[in-house]
Enzyme design. Structure first.
Site, PDB file in Angstrom:
ATOM      1  N   LYS A   1     -34.982 -34.433 -18.805  1.00 42.39           N
ATOM      2  CA  LYS A   1     -34.384 -35.734 -19.148  1.00 42.39           C
ATOM      3  C   LYS A   1     -33.139 -35.964 -18.301  1.00 42.39           C
ATOM      4  CE  LYS A   1     -31.941 -38.103 -22.950  1.00 42.39           C
ATOM      5  NZ  LYS A   1     -31.621 -38.138 -24.400  1.00 42.39           N
TER       6      LYS A   1
ATOM      7  N   LYS B   1     -23.784 -46.504 -29.401  1.00 43.62           N
ATOM      8  CA  LYS B   1     -23.249 -45.340 -30.109  1.00 43.62           C
ATOM      9  C   LYS B   1     -21.811 -45.614 -30.541  1.00 43.62           C
ATOM     10  CE  LYS B   1     -25.775 -41.620 -27.734  1.00 43.62           C
ATOM     11  NZ  LYS B   1     -26.454 -41.077 -28.918  1.00 43.62           N
TER      12      LYS B   1
ATOM     13  N   ARG C   1     -36.949 -40.125 -24.892  1.00 39.85           N
ATOM     14  CA  ARG C   1     -38.410 -40.025 -25.026  1.00 39.85           C
ATOM     15  C   ARG C   1     -39.126 -41.078 -24.196  1.00 39.85           C
ATOM     16  NH1 ARG C   1     -37.716 -40.524 -31.345  1.00 39.85           N
ATOM     17  NH2 ARG C   1     -35.881 -39.340 -30.694  1.00 39.85           N
TER      18      ARG C   1
HETATM   19  N1  BES Z   1     -28.768 -38.229 -26.153  1.00 42.09           N
HETATM   20  C1  BES Z   1     -28.979 -38.444 -27.536  1.00 42.09           C
HETATM   21  C2  BES Z   1     -29.049 -37.160 -28.349  1.00 42.09           C
HETATM   22  C3  BES Z   1     -27.778 -36.344 -28.378  1.00 42.09           C
HETATM   23  C4  BES Z   1     -26.827 -36.558 -29.348  1.00 42.09           C
HETATM   24  C5  BES Z   1     -27.574 -35.348 -27.450  1.00 42.09           C
HETATM   25  C6  BES Z   1     -25.663 -35.815 -29.375  1.00 42.09           C
HETATM   26  C7  BES Z   1     -26.412 -34.591 -27.461  1.00 42.09           C
HETATM   27  C8  BES Z   1     -25.464 -34.811 -28.404  1.00 42.09           C
HETATM   28  C9  BES Z   1     -30.292 -39.199 -27.758  1.00 42.09           C
HETATM   29  O1  BES Z   1     -30.647 -40.098 -26.754  1.00 42.09           O
HETATM   30  C10 BES Z   1     -30.164 -39.990 -29.025  1.00 42.09           C
HETATM   31  O2  BES Z   1     -29.303 -40.801 -29.097  1.00 42.09           O
HETATM   32  N2  BES Z   1     -31.041 -39.704 -29.986  1.00 42.09           N
HETATM   33  C11 BES Z   1     -31.047 -40.382 -31.231  1.00 42.09           C
HETATM   34  C12 BES Z   1     -32.480 -40.549 -31.664  1.00 42.09           C
HETATM   35  C13 BES Z   1     -32.656 -41.388 -32.891  1.00 42.09           C
HETATM   36  C14 BES Z   1     -32.242 -42.807 -32.626  1.00 42.09           C
HETATM   37  C15 BES Z   1     -34.090 -41.326 -33.317  1.00 42.09           C
HETATM   38  C16 BES Z   1     -30.301 -39.540 -32.258  1.00 42.09           C
HETATM   39  O3  BES Z   1     -30.453 -38.336 -32.265  1.00 42.09           O
HETATM   40  O4  BES Z   1     -29.530 -40.116 -33.025  1.00 42.09           O
HETATM   41 ZN    ZN Z   2     -29.723 -41.980 -26.987  1.00 42.26          ZN
HETATM   42 ZN    ZN Z   3     -29.930 -39.590 -24.838  1.00 39.29          ZN
END
Ligand code: BES
Ligand code: ZN
Ligand code: ZN
Length: 496
Positions: free
Chosen positions: A265, A277, A351
């Site tokens: 990724k 975020k 994803r």
């Molecule tokens: N890059 C983030 C995941 C992440 C969070 C990595 C904190 C490292 C530290 C990912 O793209 C993300 O935001 N995932 C979401 C998915 C959800 C919306 C289903 C998450 O984990 O909140």
């Molecule tokens: Zn994300």
């Molecule tokens: Zn991410």
């Protein structure tokens, strides 16, 4: 830093710092410290008796040489409890010792081979772990500050000492292997620590091309828009930085049709997009390309190690930004596979880019796949920074990876891929949606989403969200990027 191996005893070696060791709870001196103790008139055994040398893992006791040894100072490093000694303990001890050398401005450090012969540990493994711990342990991100505080000091030479001549060859081999792997991991850490304005998709792609060239790997760099990679493009839409997909291919077994794809990724910054975020800790999202950096690090090692395997590294690259032309929740993207995706949450972007990279890898003939991604916050909730999550459709591969990770201080813990999670990703208007409304079990639902694009190809998904980037120094790793899981995957490629 030069790394040397010498057939010499600790009482004869010349260096600024000599590193010996002690086990926690042990009353007696370790074999390696006995001669030095005599030369120091019993000073080491006295400090053990007094409890000043505790043997706690990574604890250092510094002794000033009273004149009889040929070294400047002596550091006794704790190896922890003898029955708990493993390669990670050796890495930790080696890192503590070399950081002490840097602190006291010792230019040269000579160390005994910690742990060799204990619990079946071979001199080869011990020396490899010492070098890994030292090279990884000294790493600090250089950063961009004009004024360095404190001013940098470099340890110039690490000397591994052993007086049994028959062990010199394996020690040399272990040291060389450890150096190559740790340097590749540090390179990956540099990429992850770099901020997103310095490490753009275009910049990363150029670097990948450069690495492919020096390592004589076949290189492909694609414009996702021209390739019909609609899922990747849906993430890139909100950004002014153009997206890219790069592939690096190593052919170690040209006769075989087998091809392992490593897919990383490469979100160079994840703001969340329109599903923005919160601003707290958002700066850490420069590390959302840790999977990509790991894949590049692994690919850079193959021409050194020459495993008899065909390996392709596939790296989708983009930023995830909000803007007037960004993808909005509810939008539908058409992926390279033809499957349509309803984008419920623009922050579940990893994803999306992986979906197209997986399809691309299959078209390039992948017969096995491992994707590496900082995919979900849920994985951090479940496992913290102690282990990466591992999920997939092939228990044999998963078992091999978990075992290799355990041996390399990069633990993985398997999470399930039940049909229930696949059901949670069903969309009413498209083939699949990128996020369930509840957000429950996000590591597993994320993997369930990916599995739709993987199909039956043997596959493992590594969620490194919690392990790729740490905010506090741990064992032998400074805060920031960790380089997970470069050495695990290399060892897996070499051993299975
Ligand atoms: N890059 C983030 C995941 C992440 C969070 C990595 C904190 C490292 C530290 C990912 O793209 C993300 O935001 N995932 C979401 C998915 C959800 C919306 C289903 C998450 O984990 O909140
Ligand atoms: Zn994300
Ligand atoms: Zn991410």
């Amino acid at each position: 830093m030069r790394i040397g191996v010498r057939c010499i005893s600790d009482i004869d070696v010349k260096s600024d710092l000599l590193v010996l060791n002690h086990y926690e709870g042990s009353k007696s001196l370790s074999e390696s410290a006995k001669a030095a103790d005599r030369a120091l008139n019993g000073m080491i055994s006295k400090l053990i008796k007094d409890g000043e040398i505790s043997g706690k893992l990574g604890k250092i006791t510094l002794i000033h040489n009273a004149g009889k040894l040929k070294v400047g100072k002596i550091a006794i490093v704790g190896l922890g409890k003898k029955e708990k000694l493993d390669l990670d303990a050796i890495r930790t001890a080696a890192s503590a010792a070399i950081n002490k050398a840097r602190e006291i401005k010792a230019k040269t450090l000579a160390t005994v081979i910690h742990g060799a012969g204990i619990g079946g540990l071979k001199a080869f493994e011990s020396s490899k772990a010492i070098v890994e711990g030292s090279v990884l342990g000294l790493y600090r991100f250089a950063g961009y500050a004009k004024e360095k505080d404190p001013p940098e000091f470099r340890v110039l030479e690490l000397i591994l000492i052993e007086c049994d001549r028959s062990k010199i060859k394996p020690i040399k081999a272990g040291a060389e292997l450890g150096r190559i792997i740790a340097e590749a991991e540090n390179h990956a850490r540099d990429l992850v620590n770099a901020p997103s304005n310095k490490m753009t998709p275009t910049g990363f792609a150029k670097l990948a091309g450069h690495i492919a060239k020096i390592n004589k790997l076949k290189f492909t760099s694609l414009d996702p828009k021209k390739e019909g990679m609609g899922a990747l493009c849906s993430v890139a839409k909100g950004s002014d930085e153009p997206p890219r997909l790069v592939a690096l291919e190593y052919r170690g077994n040209p006769k075989s049709k087998e091809k392992i794809a490593l897919i990383g990724k490469g979100i160079t910054f994840d703001s969340g997009g329109i599903s923005l975020k919160p601003s707290k800790n958002m700066e850490e999202m420069k590390a959302d390309m840790a999977g990509a950096a790991a894949v590049l690090g692994i690919m850079s090692l193959l021409s050194d190690f020459k495993p008899k395997k065909n390996v392709i590294g596939v790296i989708p690259l983009t930023e995830n930004m909000p803007s007037g032309h960004a993808t909005k929740p509810g939008d539908v993207a058409t992926s390279l596979s033809g499957y349509t995706i309803e984008v419920i949450n623009t922050d579940a972007e990893g994803r999306l880019i992986l979906a197209d990279a997986i399809t691309y890898a299959k078209r390039r003939g992948a017969t096995k796949m491992i994707d590496i991604a900082t995919l979900t916050g849920g994985c951090i909730v479940a496992l913290g920074d102690a282990a990466s999550g591992i999920i997939g459709n092939n228990d044999e591969m998963i078992g091999q990876l978990i075992k290799t990770g355990n041996q390399n201080g990069q633990k993985m813990w398997q999470l399930p891929l039940y049909d229930e999670y696949k059901d949670m990703m069903k969309s009413k208007i498209a083939d699949i949606k990128n996020s369930s409304e509840t957000g429950m079990a996000s590591p597993s639902t994320g993997a369930a989403f990916l599995s739709k694009f993987v199909g039956d190809t043997p596959w493992a998904h590594l969620d490194i969200a919690g392990t790729a980037y740490i905010t506090k120094h741990s064992k032998y790793l400074a805060e920031g990027a960790t380089g997970v899981p470069v050495r695990t995957i290399i060892e897996w490629l070499l051993n299975y």
